[in-house]
Scaffold this motif. Structure first.
Motif, PDB file in Angstrom:
ATOM      1  N   GLY A 135       3.024  -3.871  14.184  1.00 22.94           N
ATOM      2  CA  GLY A 135       2.605  -2.511  14.912  1.00 22.94           C
ATOM      3  C   GLY A 135       3.099  -1.349  14.228  1.00 22.94           C
ATOM      4  O   GLY A 135       3.270  -0.160  14.685  1.00 22.94           O
ATOM      5  N   ARG A 136       4.166  -1.570  13.364  1.00 18.65           N
ATOM      6  CA  ARG A 136       4.988  -0.652  12.811  1.00 18.65           C
ATOM      7  C   ARG A 136       4.652  -0.489  11.337  1.00 18.65           C
ATOM      8  O   ARG A 136       4.770   0.741  10.768  1.00 18.65           O
ATOM      9  CB  ARG A 136       6.482  -0.733  13.057  1.00 18.65           C
ATOM     10  N   PHE A 137       4.320  -1.590  10.548  1.00 18.39           N
ATOM     11  CA  PHE A 137       4.270  -1.507   9.238  1.00 18.39           C
ATOM     12  C   PHE A 137       2.858  -1.867   8.933  1.00 18.39           C
ATOM     13  O   PHE A 137       2.071  -2.650   9.765  1.00 18.39           O
ATOM     14  CB  PHE A 137       5.151  -2.505   8.483  1.00 18.39           C
ATOM     15  N   THR A 138       2.228  -1.191   7.629  1.00 22.40           N
ATOM     16  CA  THR A 138       0.768  -1.655   7.186  1.00 22.40           C
ATOM     17  C   THR A 138       0.868  -1.666   6.041  1.00 22.40           C
ATOM     18  O   THR A 138       1.637  -0.770   5.073  1.00 22.40           O
ATOM     19  CB  THR A 138      -0.103  -0.370   7.642  1.00 22.40           C
ATOM     20  N   ILE A 139       0.276  -2.834   5.476  1.00 23.39           N
ATOM     21  CA  ILE A 139       0.024  -3.233   3.860  1.00 23.39           C
ATOM     22  C   ILE A 139      -1.166  -2.707   3.625  1.00 23.39           C
ATOM     23  O   ILE A 139      -2.269  -2.881   4.216  1.00 23.39           O
ATOM     24  CB  ILE A 139       0.677  -4.582   3.769  1.00 23.39           C
ATOM     25  N   SER A 140      -1.380  -2.246   2.478  1.00 21.53           N
ATOM     26  CA  SER A 140      -2.787  -2.048   1.846  1.00 21.53           C
ATOM     27  C   SER A 140      -2.634  -1.770   0.217  1.00 21.53           C
ATOM     28  O   SER A 140      -1.722  -2.031  -0.303  1.00 21.53           O
ATOM     29  CB  SER A 140      -3.261  -0.475   2.343  1.00 21.53           C
ATOM     30  N   ARG A 141      -3.828  -2.050  -0.258  1.00 24.74           N
ATOM     31  CA  ARG A 141      -3.907  -1.956  -1.698  1.00 24.74           C
ATOM     32  C   ARG A 141      -5.068  -1.078  -2.109  1.00 24.74           C
ATOM     33  O   ARG A 141      -6.049  -0.913  -1.354  1.00 24.74           O
ATOM     34  CB  ARG A 141      -4.183  -3.559  -2.187  1.00 24.74           C
ATOM     35  N   ASP A 142      -4.780  -0.761  -3.447  1.00 29.44           N
ATOM     36  CA  ASP A 142      -5.838   0.242  -4.080  1.00 29.44           C
ATOM     37  C   ASP A 142      -5.881  -0.430  -5.405  1.00 29.44           C
ATOM     38  O   ASP A 142      -5.274  -0.085  -6.280  1.00 29.44           O
ATOM     39  CB  ASP A 142      -5.559   1.643  -4.141  1.00 29.44           C
ATOM     40  N   ASN A 143      -7.089  -1.512  -5.492  1.00 35.62           N
ATOM     41  CA  ASN A 143      -7.331  -1.851  -6.696  1.00 35.62           C
ATOM     42  C   ASN A 143      -7.664  -1.067  -7.973  1.00 35.62           C
ATOM     43  O   ASN A 143      -7.122  -1.149  -9.255  1.00 35.62           O
ATOM     44  CB  ASN A 143      -8.305  -2.941  -6.535  1.00 35.62           C
ATOM     45  N   LYS A 161      -6.101   1.697  -8.359  1.00 35.62           N
ATOM     46  CA  LYS A 161      -5.090   2.462  -9.117  1.00 35.62           C
ATOM     47  C   LYS A 161      -3.918   0.907  -9.191  1.00 35.62           C
ATOM     48  O   LYS A 161      -2.720   1.516  -9.599  1.00 35.62           O
ATOM     49  CB  LYS A 161      -4.149   3.254  -7.901  1.00 35.62           C
ATOM     50  N   ASN A 162      -4.358  -0.025  -9.246  1.00 34.20           N
ATOM     51  CA  ASN A 162      -3.454  -1.192  -9.224  1.00 34.20           C
ATOM     52  C   ASN A 162      -2.221  -1.075  -8.540  1.00 34.20           C
ATOM     53  O   ASN A 162      -0.958  -1.478  -9.082  1.00 34.20           O
ATOM     54  CB  ASN A 162      -2.951  -1.093 -10.994  1.00 34.20           C
ATOM     55  N   THR A 163      -2.303  -0.725  -7.505  1.00 33.07           N
ATOM     56  CA  THR A 163      -1.244  -0.450  -6.478  1.00 33.07           C
ATOM     57  C   THR A 163      -1.355  -1.058  -4.886  1.00 33.07           C
ATOM     58  O   THR A 163      -2.454  -1.079  -4.516  1.00 33.07           O
ATOM     59  CB  THR A 163      -0.967   1.106  -6.480  1.00 33.07           C
ATOM     60  N   VAL A 164      -0.231  -1.439  -4.630  1.00 34.42           N
ATOM     61  CA  VAL A 164      -0.061  -1.862  -3.068  1.00 34.42           C
ATOM     62  C   VAL A 164       0.956  -1.221  -2.536  1.00 34.42           C
ATOM     63  O   VAL A 164       1.923  -0.722  -3.201  1.00 34.42           O
ATOM     64  CB  VAL A 164       0.341  -3.410  -3.299  1.00 34.42           C
ATOM     65  N   TYR A 165       0.515  -0.827  -1.449  1.00 36.02           N
ATOM     66  CA  TYR A 165       1.286   0.056  -0.386  1.00 36.02           C
ATOM     67  C   TYR A 165       1.958  -0.569   0.833  1.00 36.02           C
ATOM     68  O   TYR A 165       1.385  -1.655   1.493  1.00 36.02           O
ATOM     69  CB  TYR A 165       0.719   1.451   0.073  1.00 36.02           C
ATOM     70  N   LEU A 166       3.055  -0.163   1.052  1.00 39.60           N
ATOM     71  CA  LEU A 166       3.657  -0.447   2.548  1.00 39.60           C
ATOM     72  C   LEU A 166       3.945   0.681   3.322  1.00 39.60           C
ATOM     73  O   LEU A 166       5.094   1.470   3.056  1.00 39.60           O
ATOM     74  CB  LEU A 166       4.843  -1.314   2.394  1.00 39.60           C
ATOM     75  N   GLN A 167       3.058   1.261   4.369  1.00 39.82           N
ATOM     76  CA  GLN A 167       3.451   1.956   5.152  1.00 39.82           C
ATOM     77  C   GLN A 167       4.404   1.942   6.214  1.00 39.82           C
ATOM     78  O   GLN A 167       4.094   0.698   7.004  1.00 39.82           O
ATOM     79  CB  GLN A 167       2.163   2.879   5.702  1.00 39.82           C
TER      80      GLN A 167
END
Length: 123
Positions: free
Chosen positions: A66-74, A76-82
């Motif tokens: 509920g606080r963190f969100t993981i996502s990826r942009d293939n 850009k070869n990048t994974v994010y952690l909001q």
């Protein structure tokens, strides 16, 4: 050889937000599950989240749901952690790591690790 570099860490006040990035080089990230793992001072490593190759149904440890969100942009070869609504207990070095295929959550059978980025939550 897959290489991972984290960025986006820093000092933030409680309740604030940060977005961490994990950028890969040396290989495409498309076929790898990617996880975020943190290590607080004096504690062992803790799995925070993991996202599979299809980005469906990522895993989260209970304390960040509920606080963190993981996502990826293939592309850009990048994974994010909001990370939102940050708490002092979130203070740690955050690592990203990758394993071929699916997440082995909650196990951390990652083959490749980044060097980590420091996140400090303090007023």
């Amino acid at each position: 050889q897959l290489q991972l570099v984290e960025s986006g860490g820093g000092l933030v006040q409680p309740g604030g937000s940060l977005r961490l990035s994990c950028t890969a080089s040396g290989s495409r990230l498309n076929n790898y599950a990617v996880g975020w793992i943190r290590q607080a001072p004096g504690k062992g490593r803790e799995g925070v989240s993991c996202i599979g190759t299809s980005s469906s149904s990522p895993d989260y440890t209970d304390s960040v749901k509920g606080r963190f969100t993981i996502s990826r942009d293939n592309a850009k070869n990048t994974v994010y952690l909001q990370m939102n609504s940050l708490e002092p207990e979130d203070t740690a070095v955050y690592f990203c790591a990758a394993e071929f295929g699916a997440c082995s959550w909650p196990l951390m059978r990652y083959d490749y690790w980044g060097q980590g980025t420091q996140v400090t939550v303090s007023s």
